[in-house]
Design a protein around this motif. Structure first.
Motif, short mmCIF file in Angstrom:
data_model
loop_
_atom_site.label_atom_id
_atom_site.label_comp_id
_atom_site.label_asym_id
_atom_site.label_seq_id
_atom_site.Cartn_x
_atom_site.Cartn_y
_atom_site.Cartn_z
N THR A 73 0.53 -1.22 -0.14
CA THR A 73 0.04 0.09 0.02
C THR A 73 1.06 1.13 -0.05
O THR A 73 1.81 1.16 0.56
CB THR A 73 -0.77 0.04 1.48
N LEU A 74 0.64 2.12 -0.81
CA LEU A 74 1.14 3.50 -0.86
C LEU A 74 0.24 4.43 -0.17
O LEU A 74 -0.89 4.35 -0.56
CB LEU A 74 1.50 3.86 -2.27
N LYS A 75 0.69 5.10 0.95
CA LYS A 75 -0.07 5.98 1.70
C LYS A 75 0.49 7.10 0.99
O LYS A 75 1.47 7.75 1.18
CB LYS A 75 0.14 5.82 3.26
N ILE A 76 -0.76 8.20 1.01
CA ILE A 76 -0.33 9.27 0.45
C ILE A 76 -1.15 10.50 1.00
O ILE A 76 -2.24 10.34 1.54
CB ILE A 76 -0.63 9.59 -1.25
N ASN A 77 -0.58 11.58 1.12
CA ASN A 77 -0.87 13.02 1.84
C ASN A 77 -0.36 14.27 1.11
O ASN A 77 0.49 13.99 0.38
CB ASN A 77 -0.91 12.68 3.26
N ASN A 78 -0.73 15.17 1.60
CA ASN A 78 -0.03 16.48 1.14
C ASN A 78 0.15 17.17 2.53
O ASN A 78 -0.86 17.64 3.23
CB ASN A 78 -0.92 17.15 0.21
N ARG A 79 1.28 18.00 2.61
CA ARG A 79 1.47 18.90 3.58
C ARG A 79 0.63 20.07 3.81
O ARG A 79 0.38 20.71 4.79
CB ARG A 79 3.24 19.21 3.75
N LYS A 80 0.37 20.42 2.44
CA LYS A 80 -0.70 21.52 2.53
C LYS A 80 -1.86 21.62 3.26
O LYS A 80 -2.08 22.46 3.94
CB LYS A 80 -0.97 22.00 1.19
N ILE A 121 5.05 15.34 14.01
CA ILE A 121 5.48 14.36 14.65
C ILE A 121 4.54 13.59 15.59
O ILE A 121 4.61 12.37 15.59
CB ILE A 121 6.62 14.95 15.80
N SER A 122 3.65 14.45 16.02
CA SER A 122 2.43 13.77 16.92
C SER A 122 1.52 13.07 16.04
O SER A 122 1.23 12.01 16.40
CB SER A 122 1.65 14.86 17.58
N LEU A 146 -0.76 10.53 7.62
CA LEU A 146 0.61 10.64 7.52
C LEU A 146 1.22 11.88 7.24
O LEU A 146 0.60 12.79 6.72
CB LEU A 146 0.70 10.02 5.96
N ALA A 147 2.31 12.28 7.98
CA ALA A 147 3.06 13.60 8.06
C ALA A 147 4.45 13.62 7.81
O ALA A 147 4.92 14.50 7.37
CB ALA A 147 2.73 14.05 9.46
N ARG A 148 5.08 12.32 8.14
CA ARG A 148 6.69 12.21 7.85
C ARG A 148 7.34 13.15 8.47
O ARG A 148 8.33 13.92 7.96
CB ARG A 148 6.94 12.28 6.31
N GLY A 149 6.90 13.39 9.84
CA GLY A 149 7.77 13.99 11.02
C GLY A 149 8.60 15.19 10.82
O GLY A 149 8.30 16.31 10.33
N ILE A 150 9.64 14.97 11.00
CA ILE A 150 10.81 16.43 10.98
C ILE A 150 11.16 16.41 9.38
O ILE A 150 11.89 17.45 9.33
CB ILE A 150 12.06 15.94 11.72
N ASP A 151 10.83 15.88 8.53
CA ASP A 151 11.27 16.27 7.16
C ASP A 151 10.81 17.34 6.80
O ASP A 151 10.07 18.11 7.32
CB ASP A 151 11.05 15.05 6.14
N GLY A 162 9.60 2.69 2.22
CA GLY A 162 10.02 3.68 1.21
C GLY A 162 8.99 4.93 1.51
O GLY A 162 8.20 4.57 2.13
N GLY A 163 9.65 5.95 1.03
CA GLY A 163 8.67 7.14 1.15
C GLY A 163 9.55 8.30 0.50
O GLY A 163 10.30 8.23 0.00
N GLY A 164 8.78 9.47 0.69
CA GLY A 164 9.41 10.60 0.16
C GLY A 164 8.42 11.84 0.27
O GLY A 164 7.37 11.74 0.70
N GLY A 165 8.54 12.79 -0.75
CA GLY A 165 7.84 13.91 -0.67
C GLY A 165 8.50 15.07 -1.35
O GLY A 165 9.42 14.90 -2.06
N ARG A 166 7.55 16.04 -1.52
CA ARG A 166 7.92 17.28 -2.25
C ARG A 166 8.49 18.24 -1.26
O ARG A 166 7.81 18.50 -0.33
CB ARG A 166 6.88 17.79 -2.99
#
Lengths: 451, 451
Positions: A178-185, A205-206, A288-293, A313-317
C-alpha cells in the motif's frame, strides 16, 4: 582459534550470497530509474564537517561520524583542558561521513548548478553512516537509495515516482503493498485552523505517532494544546474515515474550509487521476505526516500490509532545499527505498530468485598433472562460451574435491580420469540428481546452455 | 552564486557519465570474476582502529583516517595536556576507515574460517581512503578491485589470474598490454648470494626504482652496500638481457646457483607453459620486485606499452597473510586492478562505448494538459516495452524543452500537438539527423527497437 573480537558493533560483512541478494534489488531499481529517465550521481563518502553539522537537528548531529585531522591535530590548539568536547571536535575534525544522501545532493546541485540541465533527475545509491544505537534491522553503515527531480513543481513527477514504486514492488514479486499518500498543504491548513500553541513540526511528529500509539494519542495531544473538544474530534475523525480516496477528499474540503487544504486536495486529485490504473493499493491517509522532514507538498510512504517491518520507502515534495547552500534551485520531489528492510522482507517471503545462490556451473576435479592439463583446456573453452568453470587447483583426494563442490553448491562436477584422457570425453555429474553423462565438449556446452 | 568552497581536497563527485564509465569497467571485471569461479565479498568501510594501525608501516599509519568516538570523547581522559597527539588519538578514536581491501579480507577470513570452503576465491570492489597528498590521478577516496584465492599453493591459480588480466584488457579493447612477471624466490636467492648489509625489503625497494631511475641506480645501491664489482655487474646485467622468457630463465639458473632461484624458475616455467596461448604480452622481468608488499612467490604487474600512466594492475603470491590475525590459513595469491588509471586510459584512447553517454530514448514534449495526458499514456507504453522515456514535466516554451532534450543528448523527441491528438499518431524527431516521422505507437516501438 583467536578469540579476539574484531567486529564493530552495527557494521556488517556481506558474504557472496548477501552481496548477490543486495545487488539483485539494486539492479532492479537501477533499471527502473533509467527507464524513467533518471541518471546516476555519486558523491564522496566524506563532506566538510560544516556541510553536514547542523543540518539534521541536535539529535542528528550526535550521530554524525567525524574524522580526525591528519598529522598532529593538537599542534595549534591552546588551552585544551578548558574546552568541552564539542569545541574540541570542531578544532580537531574538519571532515565527517555522509549521514544521508539528501544534503550531499543539495550541495552538489548548488555547486554545479551552472552545468546541470534542469529539471535535474538523479538517482543515488550509496552507503551512509550513523552512530546510532544498533538494534535488529538498524545498522551504523547502511545503503540508501534516493531518486529526485529538482527544478520543477509539476505533479507529473509525483506520478512518475509513484509508478516507480509500483513497478519496483511488482518486479520483486511483492504484492499486498500500500502506498499511503497525503499532502503537507492539507496538514498546514488544518494546523492553521486549529488554535494551538505548538509549532507545525511538533504537530507533524504527533500525527506520525497515531500509527503506533492510536488516534487517542493525537486527541490527547490536541487536548493538551488547549484545542477545543469540537475541533479535536473533528480532526481525529479524519483518521477513521471509512471512505474511498475521492470521498475522503470531498469530506475534508467541505469540513475544513481553508485555502491550503483546498490546494492540497487539488494536488491529490491530479495525482489520483493520473495513476488510477495502478496495481499497488493507493490510500489517502490524512495522518501521514513524515515527521521532521522538510516536505512542503505531496508526501508518500509505502508499507507491506500484514507485515510489521515498517516503511519500505517514502518521500515527498520539498521547496527550497538548496537554500541551505545559498541558492534556491526550485521545488523538488523525491523518494527513497528502504533497501535493508526490503532485503529482510524478500528473505522472509522467500522471494529471491534461485539465481542469487548460483555458484559455478562446472568444477573440473584435479586427478593429476596430465588430467589437470586437459581439464584446464576444457575450462578455457567453457569460459569462452560464457560458462563459469574452474579446475580444482590441487590434486588432492577426490572426496575432498567433491565436498568442495557440494559445499559451494556447484551444479556440475566434471571428471577427467584415464578413460576420459583416452576417449577425449568428459564425465559430467549433476551434483543434485547424481546423474552422470559421458560427453564431448560441444555436447557439454549444449547441455549446460539448455539448462 | 555562493562562493563558498564546499569541496574536499582529493575527493570527487561523479556525474552520470563518470558513474557510467566506472560501472562499465566494473561490470566487465565482475563478469570475468564470476566466469572464473570467484564470489563477491563486502566488508564494512570501518574497522576497529587496532585492526588497521600498524599493518602498513609508519608511513601507512599516517594516511589512515581515524574516526572520533561518539559523545563526550574527552570525558575519561586525564592529563590531556601532557599527552602527544598519537597517544590522544588512541584515546579518542577507536575506529578507522579502510586503507585497502587486503587487511579487511584477512580479518574476514580468520573470523569466518570455520564457515568458509577453502580454497576461498573472493573478489571485492570497494572504496578505500588514504589521507595522502592529492595530485593528478591520486585521490583520497578511490575504488580498489581485488581478487584472491587463499588456501592453496597451486600455480594454476596464478594462471587463472593472468588469464583474467588478459581477458579483461581484451574485453576493454586495450591492446599493447604487457604483463611483467617475476618470482620473489628468485629475488631472495639473488639476495642470499650477495654479501650485502641491507635487508631484503630495502633490496626490493631499490630494485623497483630501476624503472624510473635506470639500472645505474641499482648498481650504485649495490656498490654502497659493499657488494663486489663482479657481483654488482652480474646482477645488473640481469635487467638488460635481450633474450626470450625461456632463455632468461636458463640464463639465471646457470649464473645464480641457488636453491631459491631454482624454485622460482620452476614456478615461472610452469606458469609460462600453461599460459603460452595468450595474447597479452608476457615478459619475465627480474627487476620487478613490488616493493614493500608481503609477496613470497609469483609477482606480476601490468602496464600499457607506450603510455606513461604506470601500472594498471598487479599482484602476487603471499604466505601466511592471515597470521597477523592469529591464524595461518595457508598460501594465497591475488591481483588488483587500477580502476582509476584504467578509467583515465580508456578516456584518453577513446575506448568507452557510446552507450555510456546514452541518455533517454524518447522525450515527449509537454504542450498542455490534454497533450500531456496523451503523451504520458504513450510514455507508459514505451516503458512497458523497455524503452526509456519521459514527459517533460512542465508545459513551458517548446524552445526550452528542445534545449533540454539537446543538452541531455536524448535521441528522439516526440511531439503530441493538436494534429497528433486528432490522428492518434506521434511526431517523432531524431535529434541528431533532424529527421521527422509521423508514427503510430507500435511503429515507434519497432523503430526504436531496430536502433
Amino acid at each position: 582459534m583467536s578469540t579476539i573480537n574484531y567486529s564493530l558493533s552495527g557494521m556488517r560483512d556481506f558474504n557472496f550470497l548477501e552481496v548477490r541478494k543486495r545487488n539483485y534489488i539494486i539492479n532492479i531499481v537501477t533499471k527502473l530509474f533509467e527507464l524513467y529517465g533518471f541518471s546516476p550521481l555519486e558523491t564522496p563518502s566524506m563532506e566538510k564537517r560544516n556541510v553536514l553539522l547542523g543540518k539534521y537537528g541536535d539529535e542528528g548531529d550526535k550521530l554524525i561520524y567525524q574524522l580526525l585531522k591528519s598529522g598532529d591535530f593538537l599542534s595549534k590548539i591552546k588551552d585544551l583542558e578548558t574546552k568541552d568536547y564539542k569545541e574540541v571536535s570542531n578544532l580537531i575534525s574538519d571532515k565527517a561521513l555522509r549521514y544521508d544522501l539528501t544534503i550531499p545532493f543539495a550541495r552538489y546541485v548548488v555547486q554545479n548548478s551552472q552545468d546541470i540541465t534542469f529539471p535535474f533527475k538523479r538517482y543515488q545509491i550509496q552507503k551512509v553512516w550513523r552512530a546510532d544505537r544498533p538494534q535488529k534491522g538498524r545498522y551504523r553503515e547502511f545503503t540508501q537509495c534516493d531518486v529526485d527531480v529538482i527544478g520543477s513543481s509539476s505533479l507529473w513527477s509525483e506520478c512518475d515516482l509513484i509508478n516507480i514504486f509500483s513497478d519496483f514492488f511488482k518486479n520483486l514479486g511483492l504484492t499486498d503493498i500500500t502506498l499511503k499518500i497525503n499532502n503537507r498543504k492539507i496538514l498546514e491548513g488544518i494546523f492553521d485552523l486549529l488554535d494551538i500553541k505548538s509549532d507545525f513540526t511538533t504537530f507533524c511528529i504527533s500525527l506520525d505517532k497515531i500509527e503506533k500509539s492510536g488516534k487517542e494519542y493525537f486527541y490527547n495531544f490536541l487536548d493538551q494544546q488547549n484545542c477545543s473538544k469540537n475541533q479535536s474530534e473533528l480532526v481525529t475523525q479524519l483518521f477513521e474515515l471509512n471512505l474511498s480516496n475521492l470521498e475522503k477528499l470531498e469530506y475534508i474540503e467541505s469540513n475544513f474550509n481553508n485555502e491550503k487544504v483546498k490546494n492540497g486536495v487539488v494536488d491529490l486529485l491530479f495525482i489520483l487521476d493520473k495513476i488510477k490504473s495502478y496495481q499497488m493499493d493507493i490510500k489517502v491517509d490524512f495522518s501521514l505526516a513524515r515527521g521532521i522532514d522538510y516536505y512542503t507538498g505531496s508526501i508518500f510512504e509505502v508499507i507491506c500490509n500484514n507485515n510489521s517491518i515498517g516503511s519500505l520507502g517514502g518521500g515527498g515534495r520539498y521547496d527550497g532545499l538548496t537554500k541551505i547552500f545559498g541558492k534556491d534551485l526550485g521545488s523538488g520531489v523525491g523518494i527513497s527505498f528502504g533497501l535493508e528492510r526490503i532485503c529482510v522482507l524478500l528473505d522472509e517471503l522467500n522471494l529471491f530468485p534461485e539465481s542469487v545462490n548460483k555458484s559455478l556451473d562446472v568444477l573440473f576435479v584435479n586427478l593429476g598433472k596430465k588430467e589437470a592439463n586437459v581439464s584446464q583446456e576444457f575450462v578455457t573453452i567453457l569460459r569462452k562460451n560464457g560458462i563459469s568453470s574452474e579446475l580444482y587447483p590441487d590434486s588432492v583426494k577426490l572426496k575432498k574435491q567433491m565436498s568442495y563442490s557440494n559445499k559451494k553448491n556447484i551444479k556440475y562436477t566434471a571428471i577427467i580420469g584415464e578413460d576420459e584422457l583416452n576417449s577425449g570425453k568428459i564425465n559430467l555429474r549433476n551434483m543434485k540428481t547424481g546423474d552422470q553423462d559421458l560427453l564431448g565438449i560441444n555436447e557439454l556446452i549444449q547441455k549446460i546452455k539448455n539448462g
